[in-house]
Design a protein around this motif. Structure first.
Motif, PDB file in Angstrom:
ATOM      1  N   ALA A 152     -24.874  31.463  49.470  1.00 62.09           N
ATOM      2  CA  ALA A 152     -25.042  32.748  48.683  1.00 62.09           C
ATOM      3  C   ALA A 152     -24.464  32.774  47.566  1.00 62.09           C
ATOM      4  CB  ALA A 152     -24.548  34.150  50.342  1.00 62.09           C
ATOM      5  N   GLY A 153     -24.535  31.580  46.610  1.00 64.75           N
ATOM      6  CA  GLY A 153     -24.198  31.988  45.131  1.00 64.75           C
ATOM      7  C   GLY A 153     -23.167  31.849  45.087  1.00 64.75           C
ATOM      8  N   GLN A 154     -22.378  32.820  45.798  1.00 63.60           N
ATOM      9  CA  GLN A 154     -21.248  32.623  44.533  1.00 63.60           C
ATOM     10  C   GLN A 154     -19.515  32.914  45.913  1.00 63.60           C
ATOM     11  OE1 GLN A 154     -21.851  37.158  43.780  1.00 63.60           O
ATOM     12  NE2 GLN A 154     -21.651  36.972  41.245  1.00 63.60           N
ATOM     13  N   ILE A 155     -20.087  32.387  47.216  1.00 64.71           N
ATOM     14  CA  ILE A 155     -18.318  32.180  48.379  1.00 64.71           C
ATOM     15  C   ILE A 155     -18.939  30.885  48.117  1.00 64.71           C
ATOM     16  CG2 ILE A 155     -18.074  32.949  50.521  1.00 64.71           C
ATOM     17  CD1 ILE A 155     -20.490  34.730  50.617  1.00 64.71           C
ATOM     18  N   GLY A 156     -17.024  30.324  47.591  1.00 58.95           N
ATOM     19  CA  GLY A 156     -16.783  29.667  48.099  1.00 58.95           C
ATOM     20  C   GLY A 156     -16.752  28.731  49.927  1.00 58.95           C
ATOM     21  N   ILE A 157     -16.467  27.458  49.789  1.00 57.08           N
ATOM     22  CA  ILE A 157     -16.443  27.253  50.990  1.00 57.08           C
ATOM     23  C   ILE A 157     -15.670  25.283  50.449  1.00 57.08           C
ATOM     24  CG2 ILE A 157     -17.003  26.230  53.961  1.00 57.08           C
ATOM     25  CD1 ILE A 157     -19.389  27.576  53.242  1.00 57.08           C
ATOM     26  N   GLU A 158     -14.605  25.647  51.779  1.00 61.43           N
ATOM     27  CA  GLU A 158     -13.880  23.940  50.927  1.00 61.43           C
ATOM     28  C   GLU A 158     -12.968  23.243  53.037  1.00 61.43           C
ATOM     29  OE1 GLU A 158     -12.389  21.342  49.072  1.00 61.43           O
ATOM     30  OE2 GLU A 158     -13.304  22.543  48.225  1.00 61.43           O
ATOM     31  N   ALA A 159     -13.716  22.152  52.853  1.00 63.01           N
ATOM     32  CA  ALA A 159     -13.590  21.576  53.943  1.00 63.01           C
ATOM     33  C   ALA A 159     -11.986  20.527  53.717  1.00 63.01           C
ATOM     34  CB  ALA A 159     -15.040  21.195  54.437  1.00 63.01           C
ATOM     35  N   LYS A 160     -11.255  20.654  55.101  1.00 65.17           N
ATOM     36  CA  LYS A 160     -10.167  20.112  54.636  1.00 65.17           C
ATOM     37  C   LYS A 160      -9.631  19.010  56.134  1.00 65.17           C
ATOM     38  CE  LYS A 160      -9.316  19.740  49.875  1.00 65.17           C
ATOM     39  NZ  LYS A 160      -9.389  18.672  49.576  1.00 65.17           N
ATOM     40  N   THR A 161      -9.680  17.772  56.122  1.00 70.26           N
ATOM     41  CA  THR A 161      -8.960  17.318  57.940  1.00 70.26           C
ATOM     42  C   THR A 161      -7.650  17.022  57.368  1.00 70.26           C
ATOM     43  OG1 THR A 161      -9.482  15.089  56.729  1.00 70.26           O
ATOM     44  CG2 THR A 161     -11.314  16.324  58.569  1.00 70.26           C
ATOM     45  N   ARG A 162      -7.308  15.879  56.335  1.00 69.46           N
ATOM     46  CA  ARG A 162      -6.367  15.925  56.313  1.00 69.46           C
ATOM     47  C   ARG A 162      -5.067  15.568  55.092  1.00 69.46           C
ATOM     48  NH1 ARG A 162      -8.596  12.931  60.133  1.00 69.46           N
ATOM     49  NH2 ARG A 162      -8.548  12.572  61.947  1.00 69.46           N
ATOM     50  N   TYR A 163      -4.748  17.131  54.207  1.00 66.93           N
ATOM     51  CA  TYR A 163      -4.234  16.694  52.920  1.00 66.93           C
ATOM     52  C   TYR A 163      -3.028  17.911  52.878  1.00 66.93           C
ATOM     53  CZ  TYR A 163      -6.902  16.462  48.809  1.00 66.93           C
ATOM     54  OH  TYR A 163      -7.225  16.245  47.156  1.00 66.93           O
ATOM     55  N   CYS A 187     -10.120  29.967  42.798  1.00 67.98           N
ATOM     56  CA  CYS A 187     -10.271  31.478  42.491  1.00 67.98           C
ATOM     57  C   CYS A 187     -10.282  31.649  41.073  1.00 67.98           C
ATOM     58  CB  CYS A 187      -9.016  31.814  43.274  1.00 67.98           C
ATOM     59  SG  CYS A 187      -9.536  31.755  45.086  1.00 67.98           S
ATOM     60  N   ASP A 188      -9.638  30.550  40.556  1.00 68.66           N
ATOM     61  CA  ASP A 188      -9.479  30.883  38.470  1.00 68.66           C
ATOM     62  C   ASP A 188     -10.498  31.299  37.451  1.00 68.66           C
ATOM     63  OD1 ASP A 188      -8.142  31.827  35.910  1.00 68.66           O
ATOM     64  OD2 ASP A 188      -7.064  30.431  36.203  1.00 68.66           O
ATOM     65  N   GLY A 189     -11.469  32.046  37.584  1.00 72.32           N
ATOM     66  CA  GLY A 189     -12.225  31.886  37.041  1.00 72.32           C
ATOM     67  C   GLY A 189     -13.993  31.738  36.937  1.00 72.32           C
ATOM     68  N   HIS A 190     -13.700  31.756  38.133  1.00 67.91           N
ATOM     69  CA  HIS A 190     -15.378  31.111  38.648  1.00 67.91           C
ATOM     70  C   HIS A 190     -16.030  31.865  38.644  1.00 67.91           C
ATOM     71  CE1 HIS A 190     -14.191  27.128  37.481  1.00 67.91           C
ATOM     72  NE2 HIS A 190     -13.296  26.583  38.144  1.00 67.91           N
ATOM     73  N   GLY A 191     -15.560  33.595  39.436  1.00 64.45           N
ATOM     74  CA  GLY A 191     -16.608  34.597  40.126  1.00 64.45           C
ATOM     75  C   GLY A 191     -16.889  34.179  41.360  1.00 64.45           C
ATOM     76  N   LEU A 192     -16.327  33.559  41.749  1.00 65.44           N
ATOM     77  CA  LEU A 192     -16.535  33.789  43.300  1.00 65.44           C
ATOM     78  C   LEU A 192     -16.277  35.214  44.663  1.00 65.44           C
ATOM     79  CD1 LEU A 192     -14.577  30.782  44.496  1.00 65.44           C
ATOM     80  CD2 LEU A 192     -17.320  30.493  44.391  1.00 65.44           C
ATOM     81  N   GLN A 193     -16.846  35.582  45.215  1.00 62.10           N
ATOM     82  CA  GLN A 193     -16.873  36.470  45.660  1.00 62.10           C
ATOM     83  C   GLN A 193     -16.220  36.833  46.807  1.00 62.10           C
ATOM     84  OE1 GLN A 193     -20.793  37.712  47.220  1.00 62.10           O
ATOM     85  NE2 GLN A 193     -20.746  39.205  45.376  1.00 62.10           N
ATOM     86  N   GLY A 194     -15.827  34.905  47.216  1.00 61.40           N
ATOM     87  CA  GLY A 194     -15.135  35.048  48.609  1.00 61.40           C
ATOM     88  C   GLY A 194     -14.818  33.456  48.246  1.00 61.40           C
ATOM     89  N   LEU A 195     -13.827  32.730  49.347  1.00 59.82           N
ATOM     90  CA  LEU A 195     -13.465  31.669  49.607  1.00 59.82           C
ATOM     91  C   LEU A 195     -13.392  31.367  51.077  1.00 59.82           C
ATOM     92  CD1 LEU A 195     -13.184  28.768  48.206  1.00 59.82           C
ATOM     93  CD2 LEU A 195     -10.985  29.517  47.746  1.00 59.82           C
ATOM     94  N   ILE A 196     -13.669  30.263  51.497  1.00 49.12           N
ATOM     95  CA  ILE A 196     -13.327  30.370  52.612  1.00 49.12           C
ATOM     96  C   ILE A 196     -13.110  28.601  52.894  1.00 49.12           C
ATOM     97  CG2 ILE A 196     -14.659  29.923  54.894  1.00 49.12           C
ATOM     98  CD1 ILE A 196     -16.721  31.582  54.128  1.00 49.12           C
ATOM     99  N   LEU A 197     -11.800  28.340  53.401  1.00 50.02           N
ATOM    100  CA  LEU A 197     -11.597  27.070  53.680  1.00 50.02           C
ATOM    101  C   LEU A 197     -11.521  27.319  55.599  1.00 50.02           C
ATOM    102  CD1 LEU A 197     -10.108  24.371  52.721  1.00 50.02           C
ATOM    103  CD2 LEU A 197      -7.969  25.848  53.907  1.00 50.02           C
ATOM    104  N   VAL A 198     -12.565  25.414  55.665  1.00 50.36           N
ATOM    105  CA  VAL A 198     -12.472  25.379  57.352  1.00 50.36           C
ATOM    106  C   VAL A 198     -11.273  24.051  57.292  1.00 50.36           C
ATOM    107  CG1 VAL A 198     -14.271  24.004  58.620  1.00 50.36           C
ATOM    108  CG2 VAL A 198     -15.126  26.467  57.015  1.00 50.36           C
ATOM    109  N   THR A 199     -10.669  24.164  58.092  1.00 46.96           N
ATOM    110  CA  THR A 199      -9.382  23.320  57.907  1.00 46.96           C
ATOM    111  C   THR A 199      -8.433  22.954  59.825  1.00 46.96           C
ATOM    112  OG1 THR A 199      -7.160  22.330  56.888  1.00 46.96           O
ATOM    113  CG2 THR A 199      -7.409  24.195  57.147  1.00 46.96           C
TER     114      THR A 199
END
Length: 120
Positions: free
Chosen positions: A59-70, A83-95
């Motif tokens: 949706a243009g400004q919501i980040g989603i990051e996927a991590k399995t084993r990290y 989250c540092d200066g990239h203009g995200l409205q929100g960040l979702i971690l799927v893990t």
């Protein structure tokens, strides 16, 4: 639909769905299918900076990051960079990795979608 979507609403869409955790690619493919099924616009492997490529920009400004084993510390550092200066409205971690996250980093709201919880 995706023009009006909020980070919290998108996290809700992603929660409660079963995701494969065998590989990060399988997890990413399943997230992509979920986004398509729900009519959410996204870009996969979006370049955020010289060293950063987020798995999805929805949706243009919501980040989603996927991590399995990290390692947890490396996941958190990566989230901090996003989250540092990239203009995200929100960040979702799927893990499936347990990670105590703050409510936000640098003013960007964070949401956790647990693959372990969704599989129950």
């Amino acid at each position: 639909m995706s023009d009006m979507i909020t980070p919290k609403r998108l996290a809700g869409i992603l929660r409660g769905h079963r995701y494969p955790t065998t590989t990060e690619l399988a997890l990413q493919d399943a997230i992509e299918q979920r986004l398509q099924d729900c009519g959410v616009t996204y870009e996969r492997e979006c370049i955020m900076g010289p060293k950063d490529r987020i798995d999805f920009l929805a949706a243009g400004q919501i980040g989603i990051e996927a991590k399995t084993r990290y390692p947890r510390r490396q996941i958190f550092r990566q989230l901090e960079r996003y989250c540092d200066g990239h203009g995200l409205q929100g960040l979702i971690l799927v893990t499936g990795t347990y990670l105590g996250l703050p409510e936000q980093i640098n003013g960007v709201p964070l949401f956790l979608v647990s693959t372990g919880r969704a599989a129950l």
